[in-house]
Design an enzyme around this catalytic site. Structure first.
Site, PDB file in Angstrom:
ATOM      1  N   HIS A 145       0.800  -1.407   0.279  1.00 12.96           N
ATOM      2  CA  HIS A 145      -0.055  -0.049  -0.070  1.00 12.96           C
ATOM      3  C   HIS A 145       0.840   1.163   0.086  1.00 12.96           C
ATOM      4  O   HIS A 145       1.934   1.245   0.427  1.00 12.96           O
ATOM      5  CB  HIS A 145      -1.028   0.199   1.133  1.00 12.96           C
ATOM      6  CG  HIS A 145      -1.991  -0.890   1.043  1.00 12.96           C
ATOM      7  ND1 HIS A 145      -2.936  -0.630   0.098  1.00 12.96           N
ATOM      8  CD2 HIS A 145      -2.477  -1.928   1.614  1.00 12.96           C
ATOM      9  CE1 HIS A 145      -4.016  -1.562   0.234  1.00 12.96           C
ATOM     10  NE2 HIS A 145      -3.977  -2.421   1.344  1.00 12.96           N
ATOM     11  N   ARG A 414      -7.630 -10.401  -5.412  1.00 10.30           N
ATOM     12  CA  ARG A 414      -8.731  -9.491  -5.028  1.00 10.30           C
ATOM     13  C   ARG A 414      -9.119  -8.527  -5.826  1.00 10.30           C
ATOM     14  O   ARG A 414      -8.292  -7.979  -6.828  1.00 10.30           O
ATOM     15  CB  ARG A 414      -8.393  -8.560  -3.616  1.00 10.30           C
ATOM     16  CG  ARG A 414      -9.542  -7.626  -3.135  1.00 10.30           C
ATOM     17  CD  ARG A 414      -8.962  -7.046  -1.931  1.00 10.30           C
ATOM     18  NE  ARG A 414      -8.108  -5.930  -2.212  1.00 10.30           N
ATOM     19  CZ  ARG A 414      -8.464  -4.702  -1.516  1.00 10.30           C
ATOM     20  NH1 ARG A 414      -9.345  -4.510  -0.793  1.00 10.30           N
ATOM     21  NH2 ARG A 414      -7.635  -3.517  -1.749  1.00 10.30           N
ATOM     22  N   GLU A 535     -17.084  -3.684   3.825  1.00 10.04           N
ATOM     23  CA  GLU A 535     -16.265  -2.527   4.153  1.00 10.04           C
ATOM     24  C   GLU A 535     -16.986  -1.322   4.634  1.00 10.04           C
ATOM     25  O   GLU A 535     -16.629  -0.570   5.798  1.00 10.04           O
ATOM     26  CB  GLU A 535     -15.543  -2.111   2.677  1.00 10.04           C
ATOM     27  CG  GLU A 535     -14.727  -3.269   2.263  1.00 10.04           C
ATOM     28  CD  GLU A 535     -13.890  -2.737   0.967  1.00 10.04           C
ATOM     29  OE1 GLU A 535     -12.949  -1.880   1.261  1.00 10.04           O
ATOM     30  OE2 GLU A 535     -14.561  -3.105  -0.286  1.00 10.04           O
ATOM     31  N   ARG A 614      -6.920  -5.130   8.812  1.00  6.03           N
ATOM     32  CA  ARG A 614      -6.281  -4.090   9.752  1.00  6.03           C
ATOM     33  C   ARG A 614      -5.365  -3.280   9.152  1.00  6.03           C
ATOM     34  O   ARG A 614      -4.542  -3.793   8.559  1.00  6.03           O
ATOM     35  CB  ARG A 614      -5.757  -4.831  11.119  1.00  6.03           C
ATOM     36  CG  ARG A 614      -6.901  -5.163  11.971  1.00  6.03           C
ATOM     37  CD  ARG A 614      -6.371  -6.341  12.823  1.00  6.03           C
ATOM     38  NE  ARG A 614      -4.963  -5.775  13.550  1.00  6.03           N
ATOM     39  CZ  ARG A 614      -5.039  -4.890  14.906  1.00  6.03           C
ATOM     40  NH1 ARG A 614      -6.231  -4.789  15.437  1.00  6.03           N
ATOM     41  NH2 ARG A 614      -3.904  -4.801  15.285  1.00  6.03           N
TER      42      ARG A 614
END
Length: 917
Positions: A145, A414, A535, A614
């Site tokens: 990320h 994903r 989400e 997380r």
């Protein structure tokens, strides 16, 4: 006299700081050194003595810096943050060793503590505890990320410095050795100073894969087997009948890097294939190196030791016919194994390993065949009086193979549900002209999808042209099928659907899996887990109902029974739910969703495995993993848990091998304690539930009122933070926003949180709590505070929530944040919004202290308080300089040196905070 346990930490920080100062003086000159030292001393005086004159002096000095002076100051203080991190990690290791050497009681979060807790409280017998791992799964999952700001080259320098500090700590060095160590440290700091901190080009997905693999090479390949060995030995000590018992591979590290396509157009089938190949190369390279060393160690000669018939047969089949090893069957067997593994390397990867075998041999057809040969060596050693040798390097290698196979780490796939929806719609429209899938309601979609899943007929045709998106998605699933055939099904086990909001989202993925042969209707076979990701707050509220409807479909329920051991994984999104509803409401929505899922799964007889999305920061569900796992609702863990490890937190947790093993141990210990609880646990009182719901409702209104309903807030955010500059920083392959534009709804949660961390407001980690408590107390004037105090005392969920908020508030600095607010051009806008934030911050701090009974923030967390005291005097100048650089950048246009300074400052602030994304 009381020993000052933190004295060695301060000594290490002073040593590294002195070496950095010497390096600056030598490389940049005396004037630069004196400037940096003056800034450092002034900042320390301001931070530690609350000297307002020092603050004015500091701001005046920093604002007057020239462009080149600014770069030097930013580099110096950024590198100090990195060096302070190394010293802190080393101190954690030092203190852990001191506890062990002193024979202290096992510490919370250790395996010794978890095992003692279970056995001493008669929760389980040693045998029952051993069998617990038969169905357990603990899996941290590395994700790439755009908060991973450290280059691998910088990490390599830090590894050298950490090793040298460790050497000084553990060894009694002679004067000559001490001088040599100091010289090596000086060289390492110089190398760090002369290593470019930033990447000149944006990181590619393959670069991210390489970074991810480096943590396996540094930490996981060696430390995971050690952790397993330690756990097996502890169980054997508790019950001699467990001596020699080998645990299944329940602890595994997963990865999203190379498989996460949600919003990242650069993850393609080709990238997935390269990622799998790079991972396999690392695993096979490790095994070959270990075999080479093992062969040099097992020099056992016949006549001095016996060997089993199976071992002798393995040696006889070896291509190693050297007369010098004719009476050394173990060495010859290992040479043969090496030759076969070398051929496997060639067959799977298309290249030869660096070290060639003695001769050619047939490749292994599977991991199991390789493992069987290693087992033959193990059994022969144990049966012939050499069990101690079997417990050394061979034990490590056998365990590594069980955990990492030929694939190293399972890569999750994903994708966003919207993409799946469009692809399925196109396939149906071209296969059945006139079908308008997108126009159907949920019931109609499910009926059509279930009809497709009942037949083995594919929808896609090689004779039809499809859109680029559809071709890309089909190629990914075909690549996954090819990976199963090449590396085994363990290489890709999970497919995750972002933004799941109904049953059709899961059935759409099922149809796409069928297209690649990963779901085979006639065999009732499903080769991967289909995992919904809930989400937003609304999706979390609806999660249990969606799963209830899904499990009521016989076709899907049959797939779970036949192929998935009656287990279903569900992923919960921490970061997007936080951005959607704020910290308090996100935490509460997640907790409620888990409880509702437990009930639904229990009713359908399906085992629930939760995957927690997380992040590093509290604003994205971060915080201490041990407390977070224990705070889960009863029945939520059930021996199985997966959780993401993201951003710069990966480096902080796993960059140092010993620290990495400790963090893995914490996950296992917490899973044991959360799953195996004493009978008779009291349910959460209904009064607590009601109070929490009321607090959440008010906090939600407060948060949404600021972020989504305040005119001009979007402008305030973009002008008062580094979000625009983060979007241009070469720290990740993924765009900062899902769509072009500045809408907060479209912004990814990671840069959202990262930006608030950089300006030291940490808003996503606390905003709304103060208003919620204030309204609660107003409506419950007699007993409101007492009830909140009882919730804090008796409810681990609420106490963990407040503990995390305590940490975030302590890292918040409104004085520094006000300087960022001054970047907002509209004076009225910035004044109204910042004053609103300031008021909420004070209300939140007051509420937290009143509930916890603390006199000040972090009163119950001396370790973090110490860390902040040590590092914030060096972090403050970075923030001040960053504000000035942002102002110049936005006024003067695109000056490359100013951009460089901004980006270096982002790196330094992230390093100083450690969990900013």
């Amino acid at each position: 006299m009381t020993q000052d346990k933190d004295a060695p930490l301060r000594e290490d920080i002073r040593l590294l700081g002195r070496l950095l100062g010497d390096t600056v003086r030598d490389q940049q000159g005396e004037a630069s050194f004196e400037l940096i030292e003056r800034i450092r001393q002034t900042s320390v005086r301001f931070r530690r003595d609350d000297d307002l004159a020092a603050r004015r002096e500091l701001e005046g000095t920093l604002d007057a810096l020239s462009r080149e002076q600014t770069i030097q100051v930013v580099r110096a203080f950024s590198y100090f943050s990195h060096l302070a991190n190394i010293a802190e990690d080393q101190h954690h290791i030092r203190r852990s060793r001191a506890h062990l050497l002193a024979g202290s009681a096992p510490r919370e979060g250790s395996l010794s503590h978890a095992i003692a807790h279970v056995l001493d409280n008669n929760i389980a017998s040693p045998a029952e505890l051993g069998s617990f791992f038969d169905t357990a799964l603990v899996s941290p999952v590395l994700t790439a990320h755009p908060t991973e700001v450290q280059r691998k080259s910088i990490l390599n320098c830090q590894t050298v410095i950490a090793r040298l500090l460790d050497e000084r700590d553990r060894m009694q060095l002679t004067p000559e050795e001490s001088a040599a160590n100091l010289d090596a440290l000086r060289r390492a700091v110089l190398t760090l100073w002369q290593t470019r901190m930033l990447r000149p080009a944006r990181l590619s997905v393959i670069d991210e894969v390489s970074n991810g693999v480096s943590y396996f090479e540094t930490t996981f390949l060696s430390e995971l087997p050690r952790l397993y060995a330690g756990l097996e030995d502890r169980l054997a000590a508790a019950d001699p009948n467990l001596a020699g018992h080998e645990l299944p591979a329940f602890l595994q590290v997963g990865s999203w890097i190379g498989g996460d396509r949600d919003g990242n157009p650069f993850v393609t089938a080709e990238v997935l294939e390269r990622a799998l190949t790079m991972q396999a190369s690392a695993a096979l390279g490790y095994y070959l190196d270990e075999l080479h060393t093992l062969g040099s160690q097992l020099s056992l000669a016949l006549g001095l030791v016996s060997a089993s018939d199976a071992l002798l047969a393995l040696a006889d089949h070896s291509p190693d016919h050297s007369p010098h090893r004719s009476d050394e069957p173990y060495r010859r067997a290992i040479s043969g194994i090496y030759a076969r593994l070398s051929a496997t390397h060639r067959a799977l990867l298309g290249t030869d390993p660096v070290r060639h075998p003695v001769a050619d041999a047939a490749p292994y057809p599977s991991v199991d065949a390789f493992a069987a040969d290693l087992d033959t060596i193990h059994r022969s050693l144990v049966a012939n009086g050499s069990a101690a040798l079997a417990r050394g390097r061979l034990r490590q290698l056998r365990r590594a193979l069980k955990v990492f196979g030929f694939h190293l780490a399972p890569i999750d796939l994903r994708q966003n549900s919207d993409v799946h929806e469009r692809v399925v719609a196109e396939l149906l429209a071209l296969a059945q002209p006139g079908t308008d899938y997108l126009s159907l309601d949920e019931s109609g979609r499910c009926e059509l999808l279930l009809n497709e899943l009942a037949t083995a007929r594919p929808l896609a045709s090689p004779h039809v042209s499809y859109s680029a998106d559809t071709e890309s998605e089909l190629a990914i699933f075909r690549a996954a099928r090819a990976a199963h055939l090449r590396f085994g099904q363990a290489a890709i086990r999970n497919c995750i659907i972002s933004k799941t909001d109904d049953v059709s989202d899961l059935l759409e993925l099922a149809v796409l899996l069928k297209e690649a042969g990963l779901l085979r209707p006639l065999e009732n076979a499903l080769d991967v887990n289909i995992i919904p990701l809930f989400e937003t707050i609304g999706d979390l509220d609806n999660a249990a109902a969606v799963m209830d409807r899904l499990f009521s479909i016989p076709l899907y329920r049959g797939l779970l029974s036949e192929s998935r051991d009656d287990s279903q994984e569900v992923m919960l999104g921490y970061s997007d739910s936080n951005k959607d509803g704020g910290f308090l409401t996100s935490g509460w929505a997640l907790y409620k969703a888990e409880g509702e899922l437990i009930e639904v799964f229990g009713r359908h007889g399906i085992r629930l495995r939760l995957f927690h999305g997380r992040g590093g920061s509290v604003g994205r569900g971060g915080g201490p993993s041990y407390q977070a796992i224990l705070a889960q609702p009863e029945g939520a863990v059930q021996g199985q848990i997966r959780l993401t490890e993201q951003g710069e937190v990966i480096a902080a947790k796993y960059g140092n091998p010993e620290v990495g093993r400790r963090n893995l141990e914490v996950l296992v210990a917490a899973t044991i304690e959360s799953s195996l609880r004493a009978d008779g646990a009291k349910p959460t009182p209904a009064t607590f539930i009601d109070a929490m719901q009321q607090l959440s409702d008010t906090a939600f209104q407060s948060y949404r009122g600021l972020v989504y309903e305040t005119p001009g807030f979007e402008q305030y955010f973009w002008e008062s933070t580094v979000i625009a500059e983060i979007a241009g920083l070469n720290i990740g392959s993924r765009p900062a926003s899902r769509k072009k534009g500045t809408r907060i709804e479209d912004l990814r949660a990671i840069p959202w949180v990262f930006s608030w961390s950089q300006c030291r407001l940490m808003l996503p980690g606390w905003y709304g709590f103060g208003s919620a408590v204030k309204q609660w107390l107003a409506s419950h004037p007699d007993d409101g505070l007492a009830q909140l105090q009882a919730m804090y005392r008796d409810w681990s969920f609420f106490s963990t929530l407040l503990s995390n908020m305590d940490m975030v508030l302590a890292k918040t600095d409104l004085a520094i944040a006000s300087r960022y607010a001054a970047l907002v051009k509209d004076v009225a806008l910035r004044t109204s919004i910042f004053e609103r934030i300031r008021h909420e911050w004070q209300a939140t701090v007051d509420a937290l202290l009143a509930i916890t009974g603390q006199a000040e923030l972090l009163a119950d967390n001396p370790l973090l308080k110490r860390s902040i005291r040590n590092r914030f005097p060096y972090l403050d100048p970075l923030n001040h300089v960053q504000v000035e650089l942002l102002r110049r950048h936005r006024e003067q246009g695109d000056d490359e040196r100013i951009r460089l300074g901004i980006h270096i400052s982002i790196n330094g602030v992230a390093a100083g905070l450690r969990n900013s994304g």
